[in-house]
Each structure stands twice: as structure tokens, then as C-alpha cells.
Design an enzyme around this catalytic site. Sequence first.
Site, mmCIF file in Angstrom:
data_model
loop_
_atom_site.group_PDB
_atom_site.id
_atom_site.type_symbol
_atom_site.label_atom_id
_atom_site.label_comp_id
_atom_site.label_asym_id
_atom_site.label_seq_id
_atom_site.Cartn_x
_atom_site.Cartn_y
_atom_site.Cartn_z
ATOM 1 N N LYS A 53 -48.091 -31.901 -27.220
ATOM 2 C CA LYS A 53 -48.526 -32.912 -27.804
ATOM 3 C C LYS A 53 -48.432 -32.663 -29.458
ATOM 4 O O LYS A 53 -47.954 -33.749 -30.202
ATOM 5 C CB LYS A 53 -50.131 -32.846 -27.783
ATOM 6 C CG LYS A 53 -50.483 -33.251 -26.207
ATOM 7 C CD LYS A 53 -51.787 -33.077 -25.849
ATOM 8 C CE LYS A 53 -52.198 -33.235 -24.366
ATOM 9 N NZ LYS A 53 -53.008 -32.644 -23.528
ATOM 10 N N GLN A 97 -58.766 -30.895 -24.324
ATOM 11 C CA GLN A 97 -57.831 -30.506 -23.314
ATOM 12 C C GLN A 97 -58.599 -29.926 -21.799
ATOM 13 O O GLN A 97 -59.468 -29.177 -22.273
ATOM 14 C CB GLN A 97 -57.035 -29.510 -23.689
ATOM 15 C CG GLN A 97 -55.905 -28.807 -22.611
ATOM 16 C CD GLN A 97 -55.010 -29.819 -22.196
ATOM 17 O OE1 GLN A 97 -54.496 -30.769 -23.158
ATOM 18 N NE2 GLN A 97 -54.566 -29.899 -20.899
ATOM 19 N N ASP A 120 -57.536 -40.299 -24.083
ATOM 20 C CA ASP A 120 -57.217 -40.149 -22.705
ATOM 21 C C ASP A 120 -57.743 -41.261 -21.698
ATOM 22 O O ASP A 120 -57.234 -41.323 -20.540
ATOM 23 C CB ASP A 120 -57.985 -38.811 -22.018
ATOM 24 C CG ASP A 120 -57.303 -37.636 -22.346
ATOM 25 O OD1 ASP A 120 -55.986 -37.621 -22.153
ATOM 26 O OD2 ASP A 120 -57.829 -36.514 -22.593
HETATM 27 N N1 GUN Z 1 -55.355 -31.721 -18.217
HETATM 28 C C1 GUN Z 1 -54.400 -32.118 -17.564
HETATM 29 N N2 GUN Z 1 -54.234 -33.256 -17.565
HETATM 30 C C2 GUN Z 1 -54.776 -33.921 -18.759
HETATM 31 C C3 GUN Z 1 -54.658 -34.794 -19.503
HETATM 32 O O1 GUN Z 1 -54.057 -35.998 -19.234
HETATM 33 N N3 GUN Z 1 -55.917 -35.032 -20.366
HETATM 34 C C4 GUN Z 1 -56.658 -34.033 -20.889
HETATM 35 N N4 GUN Z 1 -57.510 -34.003 -21.647
HETATM 36 N N5 GUN Z 1 -56.485 -32.598 -20.104
HETATM 37 C C5 GUN Z 1 -55.634 -32.627 -19.298
#
Ligand code: GUN
Length: 286
Positions: A53, A97, A120
Site C-alpha cells: 500500500k 490492517q 475499506d
Molecule cells: N486484511 C486482509 N485483507 C484486508 C483488507 O482488504 N483490508 C484490511 N483492512 N485488512 C485486510
Amino acid sequence: MATIISGRELSKTKKANMTLQVEKLENKYGRRPKLSVILVGDDPGSVSYVTGKEKACHEIGIINQTIRLPEKTSQEELLNVINDLNNDPLVDGILIQLPLPKQINQIFVINSINPTKDVDGFHPENVASLYLKQPGIVPCTPKGIIEVLDSVNIPIEGKRAVVIGRSNIVGLPVAKLLCDRNATITIAHSKTKNLKEVCLNADIIIAAVGKAKFITADMVSEGTVVIDVGVNRDPETGKLCGDVDFVNVEPKASYITKVPGGIGPMTISCLMENTIECFLKHMEVK
Ligand code: GUN
């Protein structure tokens, strides 16, 4: 022989377009979009997602802030950090996360994010918008999956789509998006009986199970579209692999995505898009 749809290539194009867009936004509004990512602990999978990211933000020119908190962080401490970000007018997107350590209630945390910063699309307000077909933030991986299908004009309307996995992050929202595009949906999961027969009847299979090479060639009919959302370690080689036994399934599929280089990069580019969308919302209300 299947056509391999490269999420990596598709996201390169998307990122190039967003780079230009961000430059224009800075000229127009005097600042760039900003994404704040919170990482609690040092789970290797999560660390690698967060690095991806950061890299994408850097490429596009989105301001990135990663807040790294120790594994032992309390729920209250985390909620305080989120509260500060919610109140910071220069922060457009907040991503926590997942998964979070055991002492933290994930639901409380997600519910505490300002829905206009919820890149998200996990906050109940955004989930409700998706289910009611109202404007809101759409979760990144499901959005990326639909874009991959659309990129090669795979027909969705009237097709039998089997989604394997019922998570809030992928399975349920992608099923909803496919339903909105008039596919006939089956959501399969660990308790599904005769999964092989269910898959053999599918025109489109979305594999989001989280088990290495779970979808084998005998589960796939000739000409099926196979989208692999899995991110697993191959128990034999230790390398990254998907939920689909790619080598044996690929000859039967009409279209297929690979791991790595398939849905993963699309999730990241859709996250960048959602951050820009949140920025624009914040600019509109000013
Ligand atoms: N962990 C695994 N996939 C994701 C996601 O799409 N967003 C977040 N925040 N954590 C994750």
C-alpha cells in the site's frame, strides 16, 4: 488454454491514470489525498500488505502515513488513534490492517471509523449502502474482481457464479456485486455439500477460501471463468500461491487469474481509487 487476465497490468494502467488525476487535484484543491494505515503488531502477511500500500501511494502521489503500533496495544489506545485521524481534516482515508490482535474487538474498531474515511468499505454504513444500492465506499477486493471481469468483457448477466467463501471482506460483497449485475449466485463455504458438483455447474468461479490449491481440475468444467482471490503459501515450495491449482485448472478454464499478479494488485489500486473518492467527498462538503 485459458486467457490469463493480468491484474498487475490492469492496475498499472489504473495507477498511471490516478497519478495524473492526483496531480490535477493538487492544482485544484491545494493538497493531495492522504491515506493513513494502522498496523497493530508485526504479522508478516500484514506487514507485506502494508508495504504494498505504501509503495502504491508513493507511485501515485497519494500522501501515505503508516502508524505502527505494538502487538500489545489496548483497544482504548487504538480507538484514541482512530479518533485523532477521524478529526484530522487532512486525513482522507483510514485503513486498519486486519486481523487485529485478540485483545481488540474488531467490530468496535471498524464501527469507530468515520464512514466518509472508511476506504475499506467495512463500516456498517458503507455495508448498508452496498446492500441497498446507494452511493458509498465499495470494498476493494470485490470491486477489483468485477473490474477484472469487465476488462475482458466477460458477460455476467444470466451467468451462474459460484463464490467460494463467505467473508465480509470478499465473499459476501462480491456475491452482492455479481447479483447486482444479474448473475445467479451460489455462495459456497466449508459446510457446502457436493462442492465439486456446485463448481462443475458454474460459469464463473470466485475462489476466496484461503486454502492453497483447494480448487482442483476435477471441480472445473471446460470454459469456466476462474478468479483466484487466495493468498497462501504453497506447503511444498513455500512460495505464494492461490486457492486454485493453477497448473491443472488453467487448461480447462476460458479465463483465469494468477497468484501473484492477479487480484492482489487490483485490491491495492482500488484502495487508491477509494482514497481519491473519499478526498473528493471531503472537498465537496467544504
Ligand atoms: N486484511 C486482509 N485483507 C484486508 C483488507 O482488504 N483490508 C484490511 N483492512 N485488512 C485486510
